[in-house]
Structures are given as structure tokens and as C-alpha cells.
Design a protein around this motif. Sequence first.
Motif, mmCIF file in Angstrom:
data_model
loop_
_atom_site.group_PDB
_atom_site.id
_atom_site.type_symbol
_atom_site.label_atom_id
_atom_site.label_comp_id
_atom_site.label_asym_id
_atom_site.label_seq_id
_atom_site.Cartn_x
_atom_site.Cartn_y
_atom_site.Cartn_z
ATOM 1 N N ARG A 251 0.695 -1.212 0.081
ATOM 2 C CA ARG A 251 0.108 -0.046 0.027
ATOM 3 C C ARG A 251 0.840 1.223 -0.165
ATOM 4 N N ARG A 252 1.927 1.259 0.630
ATOM 5 C CA ARG A 252 3.030 2.380 0.677
ATOM 6 C C ARG A 252 3.634 2.449 -0.822
ATOM 7 N N HIS A 253 3.434 1.408 -1.649
ATOM 8 C CA HIS A 253 3.864 1.720 -2.878
ATOM 9 C C HIS A 253 2.915 2.100 -3.645
ATOM 10 N N PHE A 254 1.647 1.893 -3.652
ATOM 11 C CA PHE A 254 0.399 2.312 -4.359
ATOM 12 C C PHE A 254 0.211 3.783 -3.999
ATOM 13 N N ARG A 255 0.687 4.066 -2.770
ATOM 14 C CA ARG A 255 0.510 5.479 -2.471
ATOM 15 C C ARG A 255 1.360 6.358 -3.080
ATOM 16 N N ASP A 256 2.688 5.780 -3.399
ATOM 17 C CA ASP A 256 3.458 6.410 -4.373
ATOM 18 C C ASP A 256 3.287 6.621 -5.517
ATOM 19 N N VAL A 257 2.614 5.656 -6.111
ATOM 20 C CA VAL A 257 2.080 5.744 -7.754
ATOM 21 C C VAL A 257 0.966 6.707 -7.471
ATOM 22 N N ALA A 258 0.024 6.914 -6.487
ATOM 23 C CA ALA A 258 -0.855 7.815 -6.517
ATOM 24 C C ALA A 258 -0.342 9.159 -6.341
ATOM 25 N N ASP A 259 0.605 9.556 -5.766
ATOM 26 C CA ASP A 259 1.410 10.779 -5.647
ATOM 27 C C ASP A 259 1.908 11.097 -7.343
ATOM 28 N N HIS A 260 2.447 10.260 -7.885
ATOM 29 C CA HIS A 260 2.861 10.705 -9.342
ATOM 30 C C HIS A 260 1.743 10.761 -10.059
ATOM 31 N N LEU A 261 0.729 10.007 -9.892
ATOM 32 C CA LEU A 261 -0.672 10.380 -10.827
ATOM 33 C C LEU A 261 -1.040 11.773 -10.358
ATOM 34 N N THR A 262 -1.037 12.147 -9.153
ATOM 35 C CA THR A 262 -1.340 13.697 -8.885
ATOM 36 C C THR A 262 -0.547 14.424 -9.432
ATOM 37 N N THR A 263 0.653 14.335 -9.409
ATOM 38 C CA THR A 263 1.749 15.278 -10.377
ATOM 39 C C THR A 263 1.344 15.256 -11.804
ATOM 40 N N ALA A 264 0.984 14.204 -12.303
ATOM 41 C CA ALA A 264 0.695 14.135 -13.788
ATOM 42 C C ALA A 264 -0.620 15.081 -13.884
ATOM 43 N N THR A 265 -1.548 14.669 -13.129
ATOM 44 C CA THR A 265 -2.949 15.224 -13.285
ATOM 45 C C THR A 265 -2.922 16.820 -13.102
ATOM 46 N N ASP A 266 -1.883 17.199 -12.265
ATOM 47 C CA ASP A 266 -1.735 18.808 -11.896
ATOM 48 C C ASP A 266 -1.062 19.184 -13.298
ATOM 49 N N LEU A 267 -0.269 18.727 -13.999
ATOM 50 C CA LEU A 267 0.403 19.243 -15.004
ATOM 51 C C LEU A 267 -0.491 19.168 -16.254
ATOM 52 N N ILE A 268 -1.414 18.220 -16.398
ATOM 53 C CA ILE A 268 -2.462 18.108 -17.491
ATOM 54 C C ILE A 268 -3.391 19.153 -17.383
ATOM 55 N N ALA A 269 -3.807 19.410 -16.015
ATOM 56 C CA ALA A 269 -4.751 20.290 -15.609
ATOM 57 C C ALA A 269 -4.376 21.705 -16.136
ATOM 58 N N GLU A 270 -2.949 21.961 -15.998
ATOM 59 C CA GLU A 270 -2.488 23.072 -16.048
ATOM 60 C C GLU A 270 -2.457 23.494 -17.508
ATOM 61 N N TYR A 271 -2.017 22.535 -18.479
ATOM 62 C CA TYR A 271 -1.789 22.562 -19.963
ATOM 63 C C TYR A 271 -3.155 22.840 -20.603
ATOM 64 N N ASP A 272 -4.304 22.095 -19.785
ATOM 65 C CA ASP A 272 -5.821 22.321 -20.303
ATOM 66 C C ASP A 272 -5.971 23.524 -20.094
ATOM 67 N N GLU A 273 -5.622 24.410 -18.935
ATOM 68 C CA GLU A 273 -6.151 25.752 -18.566
ATOM 69 C C GLU A 273 -5.292 26.619 -19.517
ATOM 70 N N ARG A 274 -3.880 26.340 -19.539
ATOM 71 C CA ARG A 274 -3.061 27.243 -20.655
ATOM 72 C C ARG A 274 -3.580 27.341 -22.142
ATOM 73 N N LEU A 275 -4.240 26.053 -22.575
ATOM 74 C CA LEU A 275 -4.527 25.948 -24.014
ATOM 75 C C LEU A 275 -5.966 26.816 -24.159
ATOM 76 N N THR A 276 -6.866 26.455 -23.076
ATOM 77 C CA THR A 276 -8.157 27.340 -22.868
ATOM 78 C C THR A 276 -7.864 28.750 -23.145
ATOM 79 N N THR A 277 -7.077 29.179 -22.341
ATOM 80 C CA THR A 277 -6.358 30.609 -22.248
ATOM 81 C C THR A 277 -5.948 31.070 -23.346
ATOM 82 N N LEU A 278 -5.144 30.224 -24.300
ATOM 83 C CA LEU A 278 -4.534 30.596 -25.428
ATOM 84 C C LEU A 278 -5.589 30.727 -26.644
ATOM 85 N N LEU A 279 -6.633 29.748 -26.587
ATOM 86 C CA LEU A 279 -7.684 29.970 -27.267
ATOM 87 C C LEU A 279 -8.489 30.987 -27.330
ATOM 88 N N ASN A 280 -8.906 31.409 -26.118
ATOM 89 C CA ASN A 280 -9.569 32.784 -25.794
ATOM 90 C C ASN A 280 -8.849 33.916 -26.292
#
Length: 354
Positions: A251-280
Motif C-alpha cells: 500500500r505504501r508503493h501504491f501511495r507512491d504511484v498515487a502521488d505520481h498520478l497527482t503530479t501528472a494530473t496537475d500538469l495536464i490540468a495546467e496544460y488544459d487551462e493554458r490552452l483554453t486561455t490561448l484559445l480565448n
Amino acid sequence: MTPPVPAARAVVDCGVYVDGVRQDCSQDFRHALSVVREAGKGFVWLGLHEPDERQMNDVAEAFGLHPLMVEDAVHAHQRPKLELYDDTVFLVLRSISYVEHESIEVANDIVESGEIMVLASRDFVITVRHGDHTHLTGVRQRLEHQPDHLKLGPAAVVHAVADRVVDSYLAVASEMESDVDEIEERVFSSSANNLDINVVYLFKREVLELRRAVFPLGIPMARLSGHKDTLDVSPIRFEQNNLSSDEKEIRRHFRDVADHLTTATDLIAEYDERLTTLLNAAATKVGIQQNSDMRKISSWAAIAAVPTAVAGIYGMNFDFMPELHWEYSYPIVLLFIVTVCIFVWRLLRKSHWL
């Protein structure tokens, strides 16, 4: 009628692992499973690539899989999810691969996706791959060189596959960062006339595809890591209380994967927001440019209206228009038109319409 293809044709690899060490055993998954169950220890790791319905039914018959799991494993394009069928965990992961391209202007696809399904119980784990970018050879080899981790059982395989997929999300997100930066630079450095908004739409579409693969995986990872606000699901044991040291470790290992997933999620959300801003921003630039063009057109139309009005007045050809017979009428009218046009031009110029 085409003869049925045996299930062995879909098998990529099949191994028996006891205490984290691979045993010399036949590649036949039925024999491998019988060896494990007769010995009462170890587990079978079966890897499949794009099995058809008949092949998957043969596997399901040997391992006792639920028909719904078979259906999902055969028909890809599933949403990332985690389900529990009796004592078998069914995890669906979307794999993502970055497509190299020379220029963002000629790129048709930025990411390509595949699908990996993991079916895990106490004495077996089955990985089913769909797509060309879902190879797990490196995962198996790395685990076989880590017997201390592999002896944790099928849960270690589930963790390794999930870790591989989530790390690929981070790699793709890092690759896309330079592309998003380039698009941002182009949007704010180029004029509206030279701005290709289709490129922004393309990347927006690709980021949305990446988001559909990554974001739904948050809840499954939280469940596998035993988060207190989620339903507990563990490939080792399904009770919430009295966890063993091995279960706590995985479960400690799975929590580490979950942390990496959160990092990836944050990056993708940032790109999505930036591209939306660029479209506008791109749409705003186009609107401003169109407004500026209309002001210029209106300004030149106002200047052109001066000679048009004068020509219209003196083109009426009335008999009693004495200025038509004056000697200096023509140069005076021309001078008047030029003077008024210059006055209007300077006035519009001062108002920043020209």
C-alpha cells in the motif's frame, strides 16, 4: 469457416513465481495454474495481447473469471476503472505514448493511446494489452530482478504495471510542455493574420484525450492504496483490519504511484487551462484585428465620401448653377475636396482609426 485460433496464440508470456523467483514451468497457463494450486504457494503471471472472445473464454474457464470481466477484456476502449469480482480485482489502465514530430504545424497526432487490463487474485495475475504502445516486457524483467518485491505476490505486479503507466503519463506531460510553450509563444508573438488557430485546437484535443486517460485513475489508485475515504480493494487481502506487513508495504508503493498520478494530473490540468486561455486569447486577437480592419475600412469610406458627395452635387446638371460657369470653379472644387479629405484623414489619424 475460419478455424478458431487457440488461446496460446494470444499469450505473450506465462510464468510461475514462488517467493519472488520464477520457476521452470511450461508456458501453458492451465498447467502453470495447476502447479501453483497443487503447491499451495506462488502465483501465475499470464500476459495476453489482444485476445479475441474465444481465446479469452478459454482463459476465463481455466482461471474462473466472471463473464463481465471477459467482455471488458476483449472489447477495449474502456474507461479507467477498478472493480472487484468476488476475490478478483479488475483494473483498467489507459496507456499513453508521445508521438515525435518535427513541427507542431504538421503534426496530426501528439499522443497515441492503448489499454492495459490487469486481473489479479491471490494466486494469479493476468495482464491484457490492447494497442502498440503497451509493452510490459521491461516490467516483467525488472520485477524478476527484484525478488524481494515480487514475493509480495500479484499485488506487486499490479503495482509495477500501474507505476509503469503512471510514469508514462509524467513522461508524456514533460514532452508536451515544450509544445505548449511553443504554441503560447506563437499566439502572443504572431499577428492575427498569421495565427493558425487550428494548431491550438489540435493540442487542446490531445490534452483532452490525455485527461480522459489520467483523471479517472485517481479513485482506483486511492482505493488500491487503502485511502480511508474510499472502499478498500487489495489484490492481497480485502479485509480492512489487521493488515500484514506485506500488505502495508504494498500500500505504501501504491501511495507512491498515487502521488505520481497527482503530479501528472496537475500538469495536464495546467496544460488544459493554458490552452483554453490561448484559445480565448487567439479569438480575442482575431476579434481585435477584425475590429481594427473595420475601423480602417470605415475611415477610408468616410474620406471617399467627400469627393463622392461633391461629385454627386455637381453631377445633377441643373441649368441655374452659376459656379459651373466660373473660370476657377474646377480648381477651387478640387482644392476644397483635397482640403476636406486631409482634414478628415488627420482627424481619424488622431483618433487612432488609421
